[in-house]
Design a protein around this motif. Structure first.
Motif, PDB file in Angstrom:
ATOM      1  N   MET A 177       0.831  -1.198   0.000  1.00  0.00           N
ATOM      2  CA  MET A 177       0.000   0.000   0.000  1.00  0.00           C
ATOM      3  C   MET A 177       0.868   1.251   0.000  1.00  0.00           C
ATOM      4  N   GLY A 178       1.856   1.272   0.867  1.00  0.00           N
ATOM      5  CA  GLY A 178       2.720   2.452   0.971  1.00  0.00           C
ATOM      6  C   GLY A 178       3.585   2.680  -0.240  1.00  0.00           C
ATOM      7  N   ASP A 225      -0.046   2.445  -3.701  1.00  0.00           N
ATOM      8  CA  ASP A 225      -1.309   3.185  -3.596  1.00  0.00           C
ATOM      9  C   ASP A 225      -1.030   4.683  -3.455  1.00  0.00           C
ATOM     10  N   ARG A 265      -2.773   7.195  -2.416  1.00  0.00           N
ATOM     11  CA  ARG A 265      -3.160   7.829  -1.143  1.00  0.00           C
ATOM     12  C   ARG A 265      -2.213   7.423  -0.025  1.00  0.00           C
ATOM     13  N   SER A 266      -1.844   6.161   0.017  1.00  0.00           N
ATOM     14  CA  SER A 266      -0.969   5.674   1.090  1.00  0.00           C
ATOM     15  C   SER A 266       0.457   6.175   0.925  1.00  0.00           C
ATOM     16  N   VAL A 285       1.273   8.926   3.194  1.00  0.00           N
ATOM     17  CA  VAL A 285       1.615   8.503   4.554  1.00  0.00           C
ATOM     18  C   VAL A 285       3.088   8.113   4.614  1.00  0.00           C
ATOM     19  N   SER A 286       3.550   7.407   3.578  1.00  0.00           N
ATOM     20  CA  SER A 286       4.975   7.045   3.515  1.00  0.00           C
ATOM     21  C   SER A 286       5.830   8.302   3.526  1.00  0.00           C
ATOM     22  N   CYS A 291       1.784  -0.157   8.189  1.00  0.00           N
ATOM     23  CA  CYS A 291       0.607  -1.006   7.965  1.00  0.00           C
ATOM     24  C   CYS A 291       0.459  -2.005   9.120  1.00  0.00           C
ATOM     25  N   PRO A 293      -3.254   1.902   6.357  1.00  0.00           N
ATOM     26  CA  PRO A 293      -3.614   2.298   4.986  1.00  0.00           C
ATOM     27  C   PRO A 293      -4.946   1.718   4.526  1.00  0.00           C
ATOM     28  N   THR A 344      -8.158   4.158   3.601  1.00  0.00           N
ATOM     29  CA  THR A 344      -8.894   4.035   2.336  1.00  0.00           C
ATOM     30  C   THR A 344     -10.382   3.860   2.586  1.00  0.00           C
ATOM     31  N   ASP A 376      -4.084   9.898   8.256  1.00  0.00           N
ATOM     32  CA  ASP A 376      -3.251   9.016   9.072  1.00  0.00           C
ATOM     33  C   ASP A 376      -2.616   9.836  10.187  1.00  0.00           C
TER      34      ASP A 376
END
Length: 723
Positions: free
Chosen positions: A473-474, A477, A479-480, A483-484, A544, A671, A675, A694
């Motif tokens: 995801m990081g 994705d 969106r994620s 966060v990363s 995650c 994540p 979502t 997040d």
């Protein structure tokens, strides 16, 4: 004569009790043996707190208090029962010092149990809790206990009349009853006493015989079940020996494929419905009900065990009947949402009640997957473990569902198309979308085209202290990835010496394992551990919770020796050490959604909240369902990659619960959850007023004070300042 009759009746009842228990023991023995770690000290600690402390039952304080009264009341009344039996046999009771005080304690206990039974009936038939079954079978124990208590009081009352004892404060209730029979002759009082005495004995022995043939078998099995509970990490799935050449199948394709401990779970079920009451699938109109899962497996075990061992579970057989062999036969699948309010288990309960009926197949012809548990039920589980957290007798539901998924996937090659596509993509490209495995590290350049961030690979920084396991995801994705980026910025600011694996990183295997593909999981696990060993990884951080749980609790069984942290644990530590200073105000009303794999699986509840509390301006508000009882977002157990085909979407229900506390931000630390919450705000058409963020993103805003923000109150304040 009295003694002979007593011994004959009691002996026969004990024989029937033994027979019923022994036959069920034989059924349990049909399961696979399971090796349990000894760890006597830990087992005894949990046993004492959950059995004698009743800690799990107190998750519902009303019914918990009622059960505590009954539980301890029956322990106290065992001495009274012995005293009463001796009076009927030899004419005198126990030689106890302070006998009057003993009698007072007995009478008060009887009265409290009668009140508890009255409240139990009220909850079931007046309050009509949806999780509780109604009918003569679920209610018979109330009548047993109620009349058992009355027989005690009437025995004591007739004894007072016979002995011409005056009313006493030490015998308040029997004195009141005795007052109604004051004119009775001594012989009449004796007849009344022995009538009540025999009623007490017969009810007690009937209850003894009935217990192992009903849900009340938990009185015996639940303490044993709790004592024999797993002591390994919570929720860890069993390791399959995929190299076993003698194995005809993998997973659970028939009831005998479960372990003996799993079968003990079945006979420990109280049918209290607490598990179903919190289940995200049952609460949103799917056919899965954790309580019915256990009950159906129990019924099937009893029916098939009877056929295999030729030992009937019913004693005496002329008085009890199994009612035929049950199968799952629902006429119409649950479709559109038919519940009331945000969540409602009523449609699922109703569907299960009418679907589990006697069929025309023999017990040995019944298919575990198909006739007992439908595939719709098996694939509806999000593996959130809220059912297990609520269960007062230590039952585990998730491992049974995953074992049946394993059978479907590894033995029958059957699973929903969406899930199959995700697993194929993971197998081929190492991620659920099927994007090239060589693009895994592309996120670094795409979120930081100017090269301002330092995101070294393990080759570029071989002396790293912490490996940042980015996850699929990081990495992929969009969106994620934000966060990363936030986590990287914060680690750079705090001076954390970290590195990433880049394109050498692979999927953690959480999704394949929860979807039943143990083969793919073990392959990914082996490859990832080899990579960790290659670069001498000692500490890992990931954003995650699913990856966090898998690396921390499941890779260790395959040889990983490394400390694993969730990013909220690391960030909380950095804030408390003063390495991160959240100096900018974030004036938002924030509610925090607990990730199941972070909270219930790993007990990480406080760190995310501590981070939010450390940020100036944040108003932290809790949802009605939070922490241990937080509702799942709907993405766990591989459901992130599959569409929901019945009822309300779980993420919409959870979003509605969040919106009920009127937040401006719904925060999370996963994540998948992010979502789901973001999709939920869009479906509720409130994405402009309520944002999903997040914890790392909120902390990033507090540490760096970025002007570019779309958080509702922050944006309003910036616009007002600029105007």
């Amino acid at each position: 004569m009295q003694l002979v009759l007593f011994l004959a009746v009691t002996g026969y009842a004990l024989f029937l009790f033994y027979k019923a228990v022994y036959h069920r023991y034989l059924y349990v023995k049909l399961g696979k043996p399971v090796g349990l770690k000894k760890e006597a000290k830990e087992r005894l600690r949990v046993f004492m707190t959950q059995v004698f402390g009743q800690t799990k039952l107190m998750k519902d304080r009303k019914s918990g208090l009622m059960h505590i009264i009954v539980f301890y009341g029956f322990i106290i009344l065992q001495f009274g029962a012995l005293d009463l039996i001796l009076k009927g046999l030899i004419g005198r009771g126990l030689p106890i010092p302070g006998y009057e005080a003993f009698g007072l304690i007995q009478e008060i206990t009887v009265a409290l149990i009668l009140l508890a039974m009255g409240y139990a009936a009220y909850r079931r038939y007046v309050e009509k809790l949806k999780r509780l079954k109604r009918g003569w079978k679920p209610s018979i124990v109330v009548f047993f206990i109620f009349f058992l208590m009355l027989s005690v009081l009437f025995s004591l009352a007739f004894e007072r009349v016979h002995d011409r004892l005056p009313a006493s404060g030490y015998a308040p209730f029997s004195s009141i009853i005795a007052a109604a029979f004051r004119g009775m002759s001594e012989q009449g009082a004796a007849v009344g006493f022995y009538t009540a005495w025999w009623c007490h004995l017969l009810i007690l022995l009937s209850f003894l015989v009935y217990v192992p043939q009903s849900k009340h078998f938990h009185i015996l099995t639940a303490p044993i079940n709790i004592l024999l509970r797993k002591t390994e990490p919570i929720g860890r799935l069993s390791k399959l020996d995929l190299e076993d050449e003698e194995a005809e199948s993998f997973g659970a394709g028939k009831i005998e494929d479960f372990t003996q401990k799993q079968m003990l779970d079945l006979y420990s079920c109280v049918e209290c419905g607490r598990c179903t009451n919190v289940c995200p699938a049952a609460s949103t109109g799917k056919i899965l009900s954790p309580m019915h899962l256990i009950v159906k497996l129990r019924d099937h075990l009893t029916e098939k065990g009877t056929a295999i061992t030729s030992k009937s579970p019913w004693v005496p057989e002329f008085a009890f009947s199994g009612g035929g062999v049950h199968t799952m036969q629902y006429e119409e699948k649950l479709g559109a949402w038919q519940g009331e309010g945000i969540t409602d288990i009523a449609p699922t309960i109703e569907a299960q009640k009418h679907a589990w009926i006697a069929g025309d197949k023999s017990a040995t012809e019944i298919e575990l997957v198909g006739d007992v548990m439908t595939e719709d039920e098996i694939w509806a589980c999000t593996t959130c473990r809220n059912c297990e957290d609520q269960c007062p007798v230590g039952n585990e539901h998730v491992d049974k569902i995953v074992d049946m998924r394993r059978y479907l996937v590894l033995t029958q090659g059957s699973m929903p198309h969406d899930g199959q596509r995700a697993l194929q993509n993971i197998e081929r490209q190492g991620n659920p979308w099927g994007i090239s495995r060589n693009d895994r590290v592309k996120w670094v350049q795409e979120i930081d085209p100017n090269g301002e961030l330092q995101v070294p690979t393990v080759k570029e920084n071989p002396d790293f202290d912490i490996l940042f396991f980015v996850g699929s995801m990081g990495s992929y994705d969009n969106r994620s990835r934000k966060v990363s980026r936030a986590l990287v910025r914060l680690m750079n600011e705090a001076g954390v010496n970290f590195a990433i694996l880049g394109n050498e990183e692979k999927n953690s295997g959480d999704t394949p394992r929860r979807l039943g593909n143990e083969f793919l999981f073990q392959q990914l696990c082996s490859e990832n551990i080899a990579t960790f060993e290659k670069y001498k990884v000692k500490k890992i951080v990931t954003a995650c919770p699913h990856t966090f749980n898998t690396l921390k609790n499941e890779y260790s069984e395959f040889g990983l020796e490394a400390e694993v942290l969730h990013h909220t644990e690391l960030l909380d530590l950095l804030v408390k050490q003063g390495k991160l200073n959240p100096r900018y105000e974030v004036s938002e009303r924030i509610t925090y959604h607990d990730s199941c794999y972070l909270g219930r699986y790993n007990n990480v509840y406080d760190q995310p909240r501590d981070i939010l509390r450390a940020i100036p301006g944040v108003e932290l508000v809790e949802m009605e369902r939070s922490r241990e009882n937080g509702m799942c977002c709907g993405a766990g157990g591989g459901m992130m990659w599959m569409e929901e085909s019945a009822g309300k979407r779980v993420n919409v229900a959870r979003t509605e619960q969040a919106l009920a506390v009127k937040p401006t931000v719904i925060s999370s630390a996963c994540p998948f959850c992010l979502t789901m919450m973001e999709d939920g705000t869009k479906m509720k058409e409130v994405e402009d007023q309520v944002k999903a963020r997040d914890i790392a993103e909120i902390l990033e805003l507090a540490v760096f004070g970025d002007l570019k923000t779309d958080l509702p109150l922050q944006k309003q304040a910036k616009e007002e300042a600029l105007s």
